[in-house]
Design a protein around this motif. Structure first.
Motif, PDB file in Angstrom:
ATOM      1  N   LEU A 123       0.824  -1.232   0.033  1.00 38.37           N
ATOM      2  CA  LEU A 123      -0.045   0.110  -0.067  1.00 38.37           C
ATOM      3  C   LEU A 123       0.867   1.232  -0.149  1.00 38.37           C
ATOM      4  N   GLN A 145      -1.858  -1.611  -4.684  1.00 39.87           N
ATOM      5  CA  GLN A 145      -2.998  -2.043  -4.449  1.00 39.87           C
ATOM      6  C   GLN A 145      -2.851  -3.570  -3.677  1.00 39.87           C
ATOM      7  N   TYR A 146      -3.503  -3.925  -2.545  1.00 38.85           N
ATOM      8  CA  TYR A 146      -3.372  -5.205  -2.150  1.00 38.85           C
ATOM      9  C   TYR A 146      -4.644  -6.026  -2.364  1.00 38.85           C
ATOM     10  N   CYS A 147      -4.448  -7.178  -3.249  1.00 40.75           N
ATOM     11  CA  CYS A 147      -5.766  -8.082  -3.775  1.00 40.75           C
ATOM     12  C   CYS A 147      -5.487  -9.269  -2.872  1.00 40.75           C
ATOM     13  N   CYS A 199       0.042  -8.203  -4.968  1.00 38.76           N
ATOM     14  CA  CYS A 199       0.134  -6.529  -4.776  1.00 38.76           C
ATOM     15  C   CYS A 199       0.141  -6.188  -6.388  1.00 38.76           C
ATOM     16  N   SER A 202      -2.929   0.113  -8.855  1.00 34.64           N
ATOM     17  CA  SER A 202      -4.442   0.607  -8.366  1.00 34.64           C
ATOM     18  C   SER A 202      -5.178   0.832  -9.425  1.00 34.64           C
ATOM     19  N   SER A 205      -8.908  -2.886 -11.523  1.00 37.53           N
ATOM     20  CA  SER A 205     -10.100  -3.071 -10.428  1.00 37.53           C
ATOM     21  C   SER A 205     -10.080  -4.658 -10.102  1.00 37.53           C
ATOM     22  N   CYS A 230     -10.013  -5.885  -2.943  1.00 36.78           N
ATOM     23  CA  CYS A 230      -8.909  -5.162  -3.147  1.00 36.78           C
ATOM     24  C   CYS A 230      -8.866  -3.905  -2.352  1.00 36.78           C
ATOM     25  N   GLU A 231      -7.702  -3.596  -1.884  1.00 39.71           N
ATOM     26  CA  GLU A 231      -7.526  -2.416  -0.956  1.00 39.71           C
ATOM     27  C   GLU A 231      -6.417  -1.505  -1.714  1.00 39.71           C
ATOM     28  N   VAL A 232      -6.752  -0.367  -1.438  1.00 37.31           N
ATOM     29  CA  VAL A 232      -5.883   0.900  -1.631  1.00 37.31           C
ATOM     30  C   VAL A 232      -5.842   1.808  -0.293  1.00 37.31           C
ATOM     31  N   GLU A 235      -8.580   4.592   1.468  1.00 32.54           N
ATOM     32  CA  GLU A 235     -10.050   4.270   0.831  1.00 32.54           C
ATOM     33  C   GLU A 235     -10.808   4.331   1.902  1.00 32.54           C
TER      34      GLU A 235
END
Length: 762
Positions: A123, A145-147, A199, A202, A205, A230-232, A235
């Motif tokens: 991140l 972006q962590y998915c 990783c 971002s 999607s 997924c996280e940015v 957010e």
């Protein structure tokens, strides 16, 4: 293909320099001329770039073909090309993306099923327009972006396991000599999936990542892949309910500051003048109840008002502590074991005879039910003189208990809903989101006390089912007390009928569904465990026996006035019977620790007897300690140290599971499944639970008591007596303690259902 490319490139980059250095070392050792030029750093860097460039050229056609199969957005494709370019140029941000991605962990055959990666490193990645660290958001092209991706078990294996669980013990997967039979042994630990942190840029999607991972070129190799989230960075936003809860918390904090100041003023004024001042107004008394200092003194006080049932303070504290310790090993959450490496050790633990005390720890909840029942009858018959009728005060019992149980649950749920503001992690969304949604949608189940009739996965904080059960059993207990007040014989007969009805219910359910004898953790049967939990364990009939045994125990002690004459030999024999009862329940199913099928008659007998037998053993312990036949055990349980801890037990039980959820959801690395590690975690959980309970008591519980007392005073009917012999005398109010014994003072420093000033709970 993109994921494979990233892993291969990472290996080349990391080990390329090592191999090159080793080759140079070997050449020198073989006798190469020492005057020959040593390879410089620039040359080594060019060599690594050339190797990486050649590798990219090899896999680029496959990557392009995979991208054409998947429906990927333009910005995502552009960012992936940017990443490939960064890898070829060995840019730090590109290598960090590779480094932050989870790799297949060691110990997969030992139950390790989660490759977390480095959540924070991913991140923190930010890529500028010229591959520089951007100083402003406008200069940022994309960020890390962590998915989380889930690799599912093949459907063929799932069908084979289902066939085995449905009773076909000759299923091929159970008899195979390959490593595939491990899926049968560890089916409850891996949750059918392997979770890997990825990783990615971002600009991609969640749908882009899902399409890439499920493209035809990849699906044939790794199977079906899910992308839960997924996280940015940055957010998360505060919801309206969180803002409202923070405003309420801020208002209460202001009241606490004001109350502490007012209380300090009165205390200092009394100390300086050293005289007894006039009683402050009722409003000032309520304000002083918001004093943190005064409330802390009240909660930590070791003063007892009576020695009766003093052993319950220590007993209740030990029970709650044991429950927290058991939950440190396992509790109902589908992702619980995936946070561990070598989770298969949990199954091996049951080879230890002593671990059966933890595995069969569900009877600890029956101990809480038993203790609650003892307090109900004891506190209503203990100080009633012979010839007088007991004042049950049923309305007061039910109303006070309902509001106190409800208020405590609302408090814990409110704090739980604030956790997302202070928590994050690679496991957070997968772990906490389902529970949060349950609390948003079905919090009212806790207030109506019907959560034990719903699926545990759909309930907010599933461990509160026991509070619903206690409320339902209290209503039954009210009926029992009404009958007991009119006739002791019919009351005892009615309780025996209730115990028999519970026994019959459990026997029918166990035989009908071929359930195991107890809800022990070593009964890892996916078919029977949900039935046993949903249809038997969380229902009142399974616990009506311990509750009625508790009512009888409290009634017996009250009639005997805490006195029981017996010889030392009789006392020792009864202690031996008590020990045999409790140990036989704890360790009676040890031979079935591996989940072998128990014969239906044996399973039925154990199921209908073990909870009642356990509470009979605990019942003698309470009787012996109360009637001075407990010896050193009585002295330990009646220790003044347990008095303040007992006041904290109820909220400690409520708050301990949210603490465990928070810890599990914020992990940055896997835990190791080992006895010593679990012990350290359990000590931390116990300490945090009681500390949090102490803070909640001084901040919320004690002020609530003051407000409750003020409100109830408006509905209190004052008894009056007329003196007709002297007409000059007016009607004089008579204290309640003259008209009837004031049962509210009989709290023994312990939690007292219905009448104690302490939090109404167990």
């Amino acid at each position: 293909m993109a994921r494979k490319l990233i892993w291969v490139l990472f290996v080349v980059v990391v080990f390329g320099g090592v191999v090159a250095s080793a080759a140079d070392h070997n050449e020198t050792a073989a006798g190469i001329d020492e005057d020959e030029d040593v390879e410089t750093f620039e040359q080594l860097e060019k060599k690594i770039k050339a190797n990486v460039g050649n590798l990219v050229k090899m896999v680029l056609p496959h990557l392009m073909r995979g991208s054409s199969d998947a429906k990927v957005s333009g910005p995502c494709s552009a960012s992936i090309i940017k990443v490939i370019s960064g890898i070829r140029q060995l840019r730090e941000w590109a290598m960090r993306m590779i480094d932050a991605t989870g790799k297949l962990p060691p110990g997969i055959l030992e139950g390790t099923s989660f490759a977390i990666g480095d959540y924070d490193e991913c991140l923190d990645i930010a890529v500028g327009k010229k591959d520089e660290i951007p100083l402003t958001p406008e200069q940022t092209i994309f960020t890390g972006q962590y998915c989380l991706i889930e690799l599912n078990r093949p459907d063929t294996i799932n069908r084979a396991i289902a066939e085995y669980e449905n009773g076909n013990l000759d299923a091929p997967i159970a008899k195979t000599k390959t490593f595939l039979n491990m899926f049968v042994r560890y089916k409850h630990l891996t949750n059918n999936t392997m979770k890997i942190g990825l990783c990615v840029p971002s600009k991609c999607s969640k749908e882009d990542i899902k399409n890439i991972m499920n493209s035809e070129s990849l699906r044939s190799h790794i199977g079906r892949v899910n992308v839960p989230y997924c996280e940015v960075k940055g957010e998360s936003q505060s919801s309206m309910e969180q803002i409202i809860l923070l405003c309420i918390l801020g208002f209460i904090s202001c009241c606490l500051v004001l109350g502490t100041i007012v209380d300090a003023f009165y205390r200092l004024q009394n100390d300086t003048q050293n005289i007894k001042r006039e009683t402050p107004s009722y409003f000032c008394q309520i304000v002083r109840k918001f004093s943190l200092y005064g409330n802390a003194l009240t909660v930590l006080s070791t003063e007892r008002k009576s020695d009766g049932l003093g052993c319950l303070c220590g007993l209740r504290t030990l029970i709650v502590t044991m429950i927290i310790y058991s939950h440190s090993y396992a509790y109902l959450h589908r992702l619980h074991f995936q946070k561990y490496s070598k989770a298969a050790n949990f199954i091996r633990f049951f080879d230890s005879f002593t671990f059966s005390g933890v595995g069969n720890g569900s009877v600890m909840l029956d101990s809480l039910i038993f203790v609650a029942a003892v307090s109900i009858t004891y506190n209503r018959w203990r100080f009633v003189s012979e010839g007088l009728k007991v004042n049950l005060d049923i309305i007061k019992l039910l109303i006070r208990r309902y509001f106190r149980l409800s208020a405590a649950q609302l408090l814990v749920i409110s704090l739980f809903l604030l956790f997302p503001m202070i928590g994050s992690g690679p496991f957070w969304t997968a772990y906490m989101t389902p529970i949060m949604e349950n609390c948003h949608q079905r919090w009212w189940l806790n207030i109506l006390f019907i959560s034990n009739f719903w699926e545990s996965t759909d309930v907010c904080l599933y461990h509160t089912w026991i509070l619903s059960l206690l409320m339902q059993l209290t209503i039954i207990g009210v009926i029992v007390m009404c009958i007991l007040k009119r006739s002791m014989r019919f009351g005892v007969f009615f309780m025996i009928l209730l115990i028999l009805s519970g026994v019959i219910f459990v026997a029918i359910m166990t035989a009908l569904h071929e359930l195991p004898g107890g809800l022990a953790f070593y009964m890892l049967d996916k078919r029977t465990f949900p039935i046993a939990w949903r249809d038997v364990f969380t229902k009142p009939f399974d616990h009506i026996g311990p509750f009625c045994i508790g009512l009888l125990t409290g009634y017996f002690l009250a009639l005997k006035k805490d006195r029981l004459c017996m010889s030392r030999i009789t006392s020792v024999l009864l202690w031996c019977v008590s020990i045999v009862c409790t140990t036989s329940v704890m360790f009676g199913l040890y031979s079935y620790r591996h989940g072998q099928k128990i014969e239906t008659p044996l399973a039925t007998f154990y199921a209908l007897m073990h909870r009642n037998v356990w509470c009979i053993g605990i019942g003698w312990m309470v009787i012996a300690c109360t009637t001075h036949h407990g010896g050193p055990i009585s002295r330990v349980l009646k220790s003044s140290t347990f008095v303040p801890l007992d006041r904290l037990c109820y909220l400690a039980y409520l708050i301990h599971l949210p603490i465990m959820h928070y810890h599990s959801a914020t992990i940055r690395n896997r835990f190791y499944m080992g006895h010593l590690e679990i012990l350290f975690m359990a000590i931390s959980y116990i300490s945090l639970a009681f500390t949090a309970s102490f803070l909640l008591n001084i901040m919320f519980v004690e002020p609530y008591y003051a407000i409750e007392k003020h409100v109830s005073s408006f509905f209190r009917v004052k008894s009056k007596v007329n003196f007709h012999s002297n007409t000059a005398l007016n009607e004089i109010s008579v204290p309640d303690s003259i008209v009837a014994p004031k049962l509210t003072t009989i709290s023994n420093g312990c939690v007292n259902l219905g009448y104690s000033k302490k939090l109404d709970g167990f």
